[in-house]
Motif scaffolding. Structure first.
Motif, short mmCIF file in Angstrom:
data_model
loop_
_atom_site.label_atom_id
_atom_site.label_comp_id
_atom_site.label_asym_id
_atom_site.label_seq_id
_atom_site.Cartn_x
_atom_site.Cartn_y
_atom_site.Cartn_z
N GLU A 30 0.77 -1.20 -0.18
CA GLU A 30 -0.03 0.08 -0.02
C GLU A 30 0.83 1.25 0.17
N ALA A 31 1.92 1.30 0.51
CA ALA A 31 3.00 2.50 0.85
C ALA A 31 3.24 2.85 -0.80
N ALA A 32 3.80 1.75 -1.36
CA ALA A 32 4.15 2.05 -2.61
C ALA A 32 3.23 2.51 -3.68
N GLU A 215 8.72 -6.50 -4.45
CA GLU A 215 7.45 -6.33 -4.78
C GLU A 215 7.01 -4.93 -5.10
N GLY A 216 7.62 -4.03 -5.81
CA GLY A 216 7.50 -2.89 -6.48
C GLY A 216 6.73 -2.75 -7.62
N PRO A 217 6.34 -1.84 -8.24
CA PRO A 217 5.64 -1.71 -9.57
C PRO A 217 6.84 -2.13 -10.49
N ALA A 218 6.19 -2.12 -11.98
CA ALA A 218 7.17 -2.52 -13.18
C ALA A 218 8.52 -1.49 -12.98
N SER A 219 9.48 -2.06 -12.79
CA SER A 219 10.82 -1.39 -12.60
C SER A 219 12.15 -2.31 -12.22
N GLY A 220 13.30 -1.60 -12.57
CA GLY A 220 14.39 -2.40 -12.09
C GLY A 220 15.51 -1.60 -11.36
N THR A 254 11.07 3.02 -5.14
CA THR A 254 11.76 3.53 -4.00
C THR A 254 11.12 3.34 -2.63
N THR A 255 9.85 3.67 -2.79
CA THR A 255 9.18 3.48 -1.55
C THR A 255 8.90 1.93 -1.26
N ALA A 256 8.82 1.20 -2.30
CA ALA A 256 8.72 -0.43 -2.03
C ALA A 256 10.14 -0.92 -1.48
#
Length: 366
Positions: A30-32, A215-220, A254-256
């Motif tokens: 949720e924070a992300a 477990e972040g959004p689509a990213s690397g 970054t938040t995740a």
């Protein structure tokens, strides 16, 4: 709230396969999601956002530099291109120019795997020329070292369950060979869990998926030593333009990551506690023989390994096909289905879904 399954006529999915790209990888904390919403509704100087989130992450990890990109695959291409170009803006604009002959990227043969696309495709997208070292069942430090020439740009190592595990040189051994010859080591650790371990090892460039363990959004994430990270960042002027990441996902990732560093993944012991009754229930299904197994690459991930017995009316491939054909579609780890073995990864599966899996298997094998 809109039910998008109904809106687009989509199947529900039970993900007992793991952090898999074909299923959308992970559920985002949720924070992300809140950070993404902030990004969606505000403007930023994108270079400033990129630089400062990178510096913030690097400080947290205790490394020299970090860069949020749109996927681990993009990280491979951009890091390879950065190392070939060595900070040249001309190279960023002309990445495949014949001026640049130092393009060879040495990769153990047993690690040139297909994780959804072959490793070599992303390396070549960055302008690298793959040179395989060793054999499909073995690669030693000597095998890597003998492939080094005046045109070698880097050594590449894949830490993954997809790769050959037996008779394979370690990351530390690959790093020693690289540094002996004043070459960087690029480590594809996309689905690994411990980021700081590779910083402590002294790996030059590390690639993580933002959407798998973190477990972040689509990213690397690309992190490690300078000047390699700055060289990678320069690729935003070239091939990286086709791989750019949005402001919302930079903030969401970054938040995740901070959430992950504070809380960590589910522990192996906690996973076992949830897994034991599931294994017992699966063993009550006719024609199945089930046991607990650990991840092949040594991660503290425990799964239910289901052997479909020879007496079964359907083989493992038929079982997995029928599991996926239902609604909800149940996805498993099918890598060993040809051997009659199906694995269930429970990291994203709750008790109600485990019960549904057991009942569906009883129907299929009745």
């Amino acid at each position: 709230m809109t039910d998008y399954y109904s809106t687009y006529d989509l199947k529900h999915v039970i993900n007992a396969s793991g952090k898999m790209t074909i299923l959308g990888v992970s559920k985002v904390p949720e924070a992300a999601i809140e950070a993404q919403q902030f990004g969606d509704t505000h403007f930023f100087e994108m270079k400033d956002l990129t630089d400062k989130t990178g510096a913030f992450i690097a400080k947290k990890l205790g490394t020299e530099g970090a860069l949020v990109v749109n996927s681990a695959s993009a990280g491979i291409a951009e890091a390879v291109a950065g190392i070939i170009g060595q900070g040249s803006k001309y190279h960023a604009y002309h990445p495949f120019s014949p001026r640049y002959t130092k393009r060879e990227i040495i990769l153990p043969k047993g690690q040139n795997v297909d994780y959804g696309t072959p490793e070599e495709v992303m390396i070549e997208l960055g302008g690298g020329q793959v040179v395989e070292a060793g054999y499909a069942n073995m690669c030693t430090p000597e095998h890597v070292e003998m492939m080094i020439t005046e045109n070698t740009a880097a050594i590449f190592y894949v830490k993954s369950h997809h790769a050959v595990q037996k008779s394979m040189l370690t990351i530390e051994e690959a790093l020693a060979v690289a540094h002996k010859h004043e070459l960087p080591l690029i480590l594809d650790a996309a689905a690994e869990e411990d980021l700081k371990k590779y910083v402590d090892m002294g790996v030059d460039v590390v690639l993580f998926s933002g959407a798998k363990a973190i477990e972040g959004p689509a990213s690397g994430l690309v992190f490690g030593k300078e000047p390699y990270i700055s060289w990678t960042k320069l690729q935003g002027l070239g091939i990286g333009r086709a791989m750019k990441i949005g402001k919302e996902n930079i903030l969401g990732f970054t938040t995740a990551l901070m959430h992950y560093l504070d809380n960590g993944p589910e522990s192996g012991e906690a996973m076992k506690v949830r897994l034991h009754p599931f294994v017992a229930a699966l063993n009550d299904v006719p024609h199945l023989n089930v046991k607990e197994v650990q991840d092949a690459a040594g991660r503290p991930i425990f799964r239910a390994a289901v052997t479909v017995e020879a007496s079964s009316p359907k083989d493992a491939k038929q079982v997995t096909a029928e599991l996926k054909a239902g609604d909800p579609a149940i996805y498993t780890r099918e890598y060993r289905a040809n051997e009659g073995i199906i694995e269930f990864d429970i990291r994203a599966v709750d008790q109600a879904e485990m019960d549904l899996i057991v009942n569906r298997l009883k129907e299929i094998l009745a």
